[in-house]
Design an enzyme around this catalytic site. Structure first.
Site, mmCIF file in Angstrom:
data_model
loop_
_atom_site.group_PDB
_atom_site.id
_atom_site.type_symbol
_atom_site.label_atom_id
_atom_site.label_comp_id
_atom_site.label_asym_id
_atom_site.label_seq_id
_atom_site.Cartn_x
_atom_site.Cartn_y
_atom_site.Cartn_z
ATOM 1 N N LYS A 114 0.816 -1.218 0.000
ATOM 2 C CA LYS A 114 0.000 0.000 0.000
ATOM 3 C C LYS A 114 0.845 1.261 0.000
ATOM 4 O O LYS A 114 0.477 2.262 -0.596
ATOM 5 C CB LYS A 114 -0.956 0.015 1.200
ATOM 6 C CG LYS A 114 -2.098 -0.955 1.043
ATOM 7 C CD LYS A 114 -3.277 -0.582 1.917
ATOM 8 C CE LYS A 114 -4.439 -1.510 1.644
ATOM 9 N NZ LYS A 114 -5.521 -1.405 2.591
ATOM 10 N N LYS A 198 -5.050 -9.749 -6.761
ATOM 11 C CA LYS A 198 -6.228 -9.843 -5.906
ATOM 12 C C LYS A 198 -7.342 -8.907 -6.395
ATOM 13 O O LYS A 198 -7.049 -7.793 -6.837
ATOM 14 C CB LYS A 198 -5.772 -9.423 -4.495
ATOM 15 C CG LYS A 198 -6.730 -9.689 -3.394
ATOM 16 C CD LYS A 198 -6.153 -9.211 -2.069
ATOM 17 C CE LYS A 198 -6.165 -7.697 -1.958
ATOM 18 N NZ LYS A 198 -5.920 -7.180 -0.624
ATOM 19 N N LYS A 201 -10.585 -3.168 -3.971
ATOM 20 C CA LYS A 201 -11.367 -1.927 -4.025
ATOM 21 C C LYS A 201 -10.608 -0.827 -4.759
ATOM 22 O O LYS A 201 -11.190 0.074 -5.335
ATOM 23 C CB LYS A 201 -11.630 -1.401 -2.617
ATOM 24 C CG LYS A 201 -12.520 -2.242 -1.771
ATOM 25 C CD LYS A 201 -12.484 -1.761 -0.320
ATOM 26 C CE LYS A 201 -13.264 -2.691 0.576
ATOM 27 N NZ LYS A 201 -13.083 -2.437 1.990
#
Ligand code: TYM
Length: 333
Positions: A114, A198, A201
């Site tokens: 992230k 993956k 969102k």
């Protein structure tokens, strides 16, 4: 055996099929098993580890709550609340942050992903995010935590923190060491555009995921455009390593149909991708559209949603505040 269940979902918008299959669907099953005590949290404090627009955040908190309710989580059976309403979570996180070690946090792969290349610019909150997650879990003496595969490392950290606290403060079994509940199959739903990534969102392409609020037409279109390969569908699961998109689509189908991967392989063996896509679309529409309609309906009544969260928070606060009080006593405050 009765279980104490805790889990959370971030209100960062775009709740998708991965969240549903990997987490929310299991929340409902656990809630409906006899004697389980369940707490499901909309983790808004986690959401602000990356910048959020306040108006959109408020809306997303309600949307995630609506998705819980529309999927079958029942406030009469489970505690549903948003994290920021119970300040014990923040207080617990500070104390547990003094137990966790830098070396442990440095190993967290989700932070690395992230934060990206420029980790100097990542918020401190993003770095200590797993400590807040540990507080969430440990304040409720959770015995089991249902999550998708991507949260496994964070759960291991929660276990390490609990054990170190108990050892450092000579308080055996005071913080309960939680067990992860990660399904063996379908705990990692992949992007519809790339079977090695993956479903997320934050993927810039909306075509990479089925959102819980997608309409029937959007679902039809996304499955139509989902990446495939030129071969026929297999008769065994031997070639899956080379065919991640196939494995993912069959996995989604199996999960929605509550059958094993092998049963799905047998169902489609030797057929074309178009056959699988047609059936897959049908079953996703059948499962997701009623939830999507209910989310839209619930969202029109924001007072109802806010009341559910507020009432849940009263119950959560009682449990979490009591635990923080005990922690304070143990550490000498
Ligand atoms: P979050 O909000 O990213 O995701 C919510 C849940 O959805 C699962 N999930 C997936 N499962 C399968 N395939 C996917 N592609 C996929 N994407 C997401 C996640 O594993 C998760 O179970 N840190 C957590 C929230 C959290 C929490 C907690 C969870 C905060 N405190 C305490 C459990 C206990 C998170 O960011 O999840």
């Amino acid at each position: 055996m009765s279980k104490k269940i805790f889990s959370g979902v971030q209100p960062t918008g775009n709740l998708h099929l991965g969240n549903y299959i990997g987490a929310i669907k299991n929340f409902v099953e656990l809630q409906n098993q006899k004697n389980n005590e369940c707490v499901f949290c909309v983790v808004d404090l986690h959401a602000i580890t990356v910048k959020q627009n306040p108006k959109i955040l408020k809306n997303n908190i309600r949307e995630t709550t609506a998705a819980f309710l529309a999927s079958g989580i029942d406030p009469k059976k489970s505690i549903i609340f948003n994290q920021s309403l119970v300040s014990a979570h923040s207080e617990g996180a500070w104390i547990l942050g003094c137990v966790a070690r830098m070396g442990w946090l440095n190993r967290m792969t989700q932070f690395k992903e992230k934060a990206g290349k420029d980790k100097e610019k990542a918020s401190v909150g993003l770095y200590i995010y797993p400590v807040l997650m540990a507080a969430d879990i440990l304040l409720y003496d959770a015995t089991h935590v249902p999550v998708g595969e991507d949260q496994k490392q964070h759960l291991e950290l929660s276990r390490d923190i609990a054990q170190k606290f108990n050892l450092d403060y000579e308080a055996p079994n005071f913080l309960k060491v939680p067990e992860p509940l990660i399904q063996k199959k379908f705990s990692r739903i992949m992007s519809l555009k790339d079977g090695t990534k993956k479903m997320s969102k934050s993927d810039p392409s909306d075509l990479s995921r089925i959102n819980m609020t997608d309409t029937k037409d959007q679902i039809v279109n996304k499955i139509k455009k989902a990446k495939t390969d030129p071969d026929l569908l297999p008769t065994t699961d031997k070639d899956f390593q080379k065919r991640p998109e196939l494995e993912n689509l069959l996995g989604i189908y199996s999960s929605m149909k509550s059958q094993s991967l092998l049963e799905s392989i047998n169902e489609f063996s030797g057929k074309n991708f178009s056959d699988l896509k047609e059936k897959l679309t049908e079953i996703i529409v059948e499962n997701i559209t009623p939830i999507s309609n209910e989310i839209n309906k619930l969202q029109k009544d924001s007072k109802f949603i806010d009341d559910v969260l507020y009432e849940g928070a009263q119950k959560a606060e009682e449990i979490a505040t009591k635990k923080v009080k005990e922690i304070k006593k143990i550490i000498g405050f």
